[in-house]
Design a protein around this motif. Structure first.
Motif, PDB file in Angstrom:
ATOM      1  N   UNK A  29       0.847  -1.114   0.053  1.00  0.00           N
ATOM      2  CA  UNK A  29       0.010   0.167   0.015  1.00  0.00           C
ATOM      3  C   UNK A  29       1.008   1.263  -0.016  1.00  0.00           C
ATOM      4  N   UNK A  30       0.359   2.172  -0.829  1.00  0.00           N
ATOM      5  CA  UNK A  30       1.009   3.492  -0.451  1.00  0.00           C
ATOM      6  C   UNK A  30       0.261   4.430   0.103  1.00  0.00           C
ATOM      7  N   UNK A  31       0.647   5.488   0.870  1.00  0.00           N
ATOM      8  CA  UNK A  31      -0.158   6.547   1.642  1.00  0.00           C
ATOM      9  C   UNK A  31       0.070   7.765   1.206  1.00  0.00           C
ATOM     10  N   UNK A  32      -1.165   8.888   1.177  1.00  0.00           N
ATOM     11  CA  UNK A  32      -0.829  10.108   0.962  1.00  0.00           C
ATOM     12  C   UNK A  32      -2.237  10.937   1.502  1.00  0.00           C
ATOM     13  N   UNK A  33      -2.041  12.274   2.110  1.00  0.00           N
ATOM     14  CA  UNK A  33      -3.054  12.734   2.766  1.00  0.00           C
ATOM     15  C   UNK A  33      -2.529  14.069   3.480  1.00  0.00           C
ATOM     16  N   UNK A  34      -3.183  14.914   3.519  1.00  0.00           N
ATOM     17  CA  UNK A  34      -2.884  15.991   4.621  1.00  0.00           C
ATOM     18  C   UNK A  34      -3.585  15.797   5.689  1.00  0.00           C
ATOM     19  N   UNK A  35      -3.188  16.100   6.925  1.00  0.00           N
ATOM     20  CA  UNK A  35      -3.819  16.145   8.093  1.00  0.00           C
ATOM     21  C   UNK A  35      -4.049  17.500   8.903  1.00  0.00           C
ATOM     22  N   UNK A  36      -5.324  17.870   9.230  1.00  0.00           N
ATOM     23  CA  UNK A  36      -5.697  18.976   9.568  1.00  0.00           C
ATOM     24  C   UNK A  36      -5.640  18.975  11.109  1.00  0.00           C
ATOM     25  N   UNK A  37      -5.635  20.229  11.861  1.00  0.00           N
ATOM     26  CA  UNK A  37      -5.554  20.107  13.496  1.00  0.00           C
ATOM     27  C   UNK A  37      -6.440  19.305  14.176  1.00  0.00           C
ATOM     28  N   UNK A  38      -7.882  19.010  13.555  1.00  0.00           N
ATOM     29  CA  UNK A  38      -8.845  18.660  14.240  1.00  0.00           C
ATOM     30  C   UNK A  38      -8.635  17.136  13.998  1.00  0.00           C
ATOM     31  N   UNK A  39      -7.868  16.443  13.258  1.00  0.00           N
ATOM     32  CA  UNK A  39      -7.601  15.204  12.848  1.00  0.00           C
ATOM     33  C   UNK A  39      -8.225  14.705  11.837  1.00  0.00           C
ATOM     34  N   UNK A  40      -8.726  15.546  11.033  1.00  0.00           N
ATOM     35  CA  UNK A  40      -9.335  15.470   9.707  1.00  0.00           C
ATOM     36  C   UNK A  40      -8.361  15.071   8.610  1.00  0.00           C
ATOM     37  N   UNK A  41      -8.653  14.298   7.625  1.00  0.00           N
ATOM     38  CA  UNK A  41      -7.898  13.918   6.553  1.00  0.00           C
ATOM     39  C   UNK A  41      -8.280  14.648   5.249  1.00  0.00           C
ATOM     40  N   UNK A  42      -7.433  15.592   4.864  1.00  0.00           N
ATOM     41  CA  UNK A  42      -7.589  16.592   3.850  1.00  0.00           C
ATOM     42  C   UNK A  42      -7.426  15.881   2.370  1.00  0.00           C
ATOM     43  N   UNK A  43      -8.270  16.181   1.297  1.00  0.00           N
ATOM     44  CA  UNK A  43      -7.631  15.802  -0.050  1.00  0.00           C
ATOM     45  C   UNK A  43      -6.444  16.508  -0.310  1.00  0.00           C
ATOM     46  N   UNK A  44      -5.867  15.819  -1.366  1.00  0.00           N
ATOM     47  CA  UNK A  44      -4.657  16.650  -1.804  1.00  0.00           C
ATOM     48  C   UNK A  44      -4.732  16.451  -3.361  1.00  0.00           C
ATOM     49  N   UNK A  45      -3.951  17.311  -4.006  1.00  0.00           N
ATOM     50  CA  UNK A  45      -3.977  17.481  -5.741  1.00  0.00           C
ATOM     51  C   UNK A  45      -3.344  16.238  -6.187  1.00  0.00           C
ATOM     52  N   UNK A  46      -3.893  16.134  -7.327  1.00  0.00           N
ATOM     53  CA  UNK A  46      -3.481  15.023  -8.348  1.00  0.00           C
ATOM     54  C   UNK A  46      -3.560  13.659  -7.823  1.00  0.00           C
ATOM     55  N   UNK A  47      -4.784  13.271  -7.054  1.00  0.00           N
ATOM     56  CA  UNK A  47      -4.883  11.855  -6.488  1.00  0.00           C
ATOM     57  C   UNK A  47      -4.462  10.792  -7.697  1.00  0.00           C
ATOM     58  N   UNK A  48      -5.283  11.002  -8.799  1.00  0.00           N
ATOM     59  CA  UNK A  48      -5.243   9.875  -9.659  1.00  0.00           C
ATOM     60  C   UNK A  48      -3.810   9.544 -10.294  1.00  0.00           C
ATOM     61  N   UNK A  49      -3.139  10.713 -10.454  1.00  0.00           N
ATOM     62  CA  UNK A  49      -1.678  10.439 -10.882  1.00  0.00           C
ATOM     63  C   UNK A  49      -0.860   9.696  -9.903  1.00  0.00           C
ATOM     64  N   UNK A  50      -1.081  10.060  -8.692  1.00  0.00           N
ATOM     65  CA  UNK A  50      -0.311   9.210  -7.480  1.00  0.00           C
ATOM     66  C   UNK A  50      -0.704   7.857  -7.606  1.00  0.00           C
ATOM     67  N   UNK A  51      -2.033   7.511  -7.824  1.00  0.00           N
ATOM     68  CA  UNK A  51      -2.536   6.176  -7.659  1.00  0.00           C
ATOM     69  C   UNK A  51      -1.934   5.363  -8.986  1.00  0.00           C
ATOM     70  N   UNK A  52      -2.033   6.229 -10.035  1.00  0.00           N
ATOM     71  CA  UNK A  52      -1.374   5.351 -11.312  1.00  0.00           C
ATOM     72  C   UNK A  52      -0.087   5.112 -11.235  1.00  0.00           C
TER      73      UNK A  52
END
Ligand code: TYD
Ligand code: MG
Length: 429
Positions: free
Chosen positions: A350-373
């Motif tokens: 598995x690979x991992x990516x995502x931004x973490x906000x201060x309340x513990x939420x996971x925020x979307x990041x740019x170019x998700x499709x390119x990372x997954x590909x």
């Protein structure tokens, strides 16, 4: 009567500006290619005539080697010159023969006299491409300060920029990054030149990254990846594969982060170690990432998810000597820390990516499709990601699984870390 300063009074002979529309018939400028693709891409697809490029980096990282290789390649198609103010002719020749470029028609000179360089560029036999290595060794006799000082470096660069614009030659300035002090580093030239490239890497590692931080003729944050070998710098064609090649399977604390550098996806290994500390203030050591962001991820894990790193030293390392600045690495770092703390290996496919906000939420990041590909291409079986947005058309097939999480706490279940998180604490703790 308004008070117009004397100098601003309109002179009859001063004509107003001639404006033109945005659409014109000027041809798109041709770009010169060195055939070293990693270099050409970082420059935005080749060199633009009349532009000035600053290449900065630590001493000894490989700037002279790279530019000698680039200049030698370019010289096969057009007149090119390499002026060294740091090394003698014999030294540069020795390097050229080691790089196997000694038979190219590149013209070489060893000089620190800026006036002669300007005269060369203004002459009939002016080269199309010239490397000035380094700007800190150059000297303009009309400026009353020694080489390497802010004034001298600035004036020399200004002259070179002026003549490049006038004649259409491409000028490359090499600048050593220096510690603060009387000696001027490349920073003071960044606003003057068209393109700023930094050559980075850890001395002990073979990988070198050429990164564009400013480019008037192309995207920034584009990277080129090279490997320093006995025969000079070799291009790394598949950087993701190279950066994860040395990974050990099934060890705790190791996570593959799906990053984006410029326009390219790049997979890199994040490694973490969490060990008991004997210090009153435990150590937080980071190589290749921002230490402020590490503190934030630790704080969110402690305050929002109830794990404790008290009394533990924490080490975080980006393998391969790469420097990452994306917030998208947050989730990868959190996963590496938790895996190291719990001693449970993170799923190796598995690979991992995502931004973490201060309340513990996971925020979307740019170019998700390119990372997954990129991950799928390299044989990964899935990804731990932020929630999908409606506009994201993402692969989620039987052979490549997406595991999207909304909050950081869901990561515990994913890696099978069965700590009973303390009650969620809000605010201070
Ligand atoms: P150099 O280009 O002189 O660095 P800079 O101009 O940024 O100061 O590179 C110096 C290092 O590169 C030096 O430590 C030796 C290494 N090197 C190789 O490993 N292989 C090579 O073929 C060459 C030319 C240099
Ligand atoms: Mg050098």
């Amino acid at each position: 009567m308004s008070q117009i300063p004397k100098g601003l009074k309109r002179d009859k002979s001063t004509k107003p500006l001639d404006f033109v529309g945005l659409k014109g018939s000027s041809e798109p400028t041709e770009r010169w290619k060195s055939q070293i693709q990693e270099f050409d891409r970082v420059c935005g697809g080749g060199l633009v005539p009349g532009s000035v490029i600053l290449v900065g980096g630590d001493p000894g990282i490989g700037k002279s080697t790279l530019l000698l290789q680039v200049a030698a390649q370019l010289s096969k198609g057009r007149p090119c010159a390499y002026v060294s103010g740091e090394e003698g002719i014999a030294q540069v020749r020795m390097r050229a023969s080691r790089l196997g470029v000694e038979t190219t028609p590149l013209q070489l000179s060893s000089s620190t006299d800026l006036r002669s360089i300007i005269a060369t560029l203004e002459s009939k036999e002016a080269p199309d491409f010239i490397v000035v290595d380094s700007i800190q060794t150059m000297y303009l006799d009309s400026v009353d300060s020694s080489p390497g000082t802010v004034t001298q470096v600035r004036c020399c660069a200004q002259e070179l920029i002026r003549v490049a614009k006038k004649t259409g030659s491409v000028v490359v300035l090499v600048g050593h990054v220096t510690k603060e002090g009387a000696i001027a580093g490349p920073r003071i030239l960044e606003h003057m030149v068209d393109t700023v490239l930094y050559f980075e890497g850890e001395r002990g590692h073979q990988f070198r990254i050429l990164r564009s931080v400013k480019n008037r003729f192309g995207p920034t944050d584009e990277i080129g990846v090279f490997e320093m070998t006995q025969l000079g710098l070799q291009e790394v064609e598949n950087p993701s594969a190279a950066f994860i090649a040395d990974r050990h399977d099934d060890v705790s604390g190791s996570v593959i982060f799906g990053g984006i550098e410029g326009t390219r996806p790049l997979l890199v290994e994040l490694q973490s170690l969490v060990a008991p500390s004997s210090l009153a203030t435990p150590r937080r050591t980071v190589i290749g990432w921002d230490s402020g962001r590490l503190s934030m991820v630790i704080a969110v894990l402690e305050a929002r998810c109830g794990v404790s790193f008290a009394g533990k030293d924490i080490y975080l390392n980006v393998a391969g000597g790469l420097k990452i600045s994306e917030p998208a690495a947050d989730l990868g770092v959190a996963a590496a820390l938790l895996s190291a703390l719990s001693n449970i290996p993170f799923p190796k496919d598995f690979i991992v990516f995502g931004e973490i906000g201060l309340v513990g939420e996971i925020r979307p990041v740019s170019q998700m499709a390119a990372r997954l590909k990129e991950a799928e291409k390299l044989g990964f079986k899935g990804a731990l990601t932020p929630p999908k947005r409606a506009k994201d058309a993402l692969v989620d097939s039987s052979s490549f699984k997406l595991h999207s999480i909304k909050t950081l706490i869901e990561i515990f279940e994913f890696i099978g870390y069965d700590v009973k998180p303390k009650e969620m604490v809000h605010g201070t703790y």
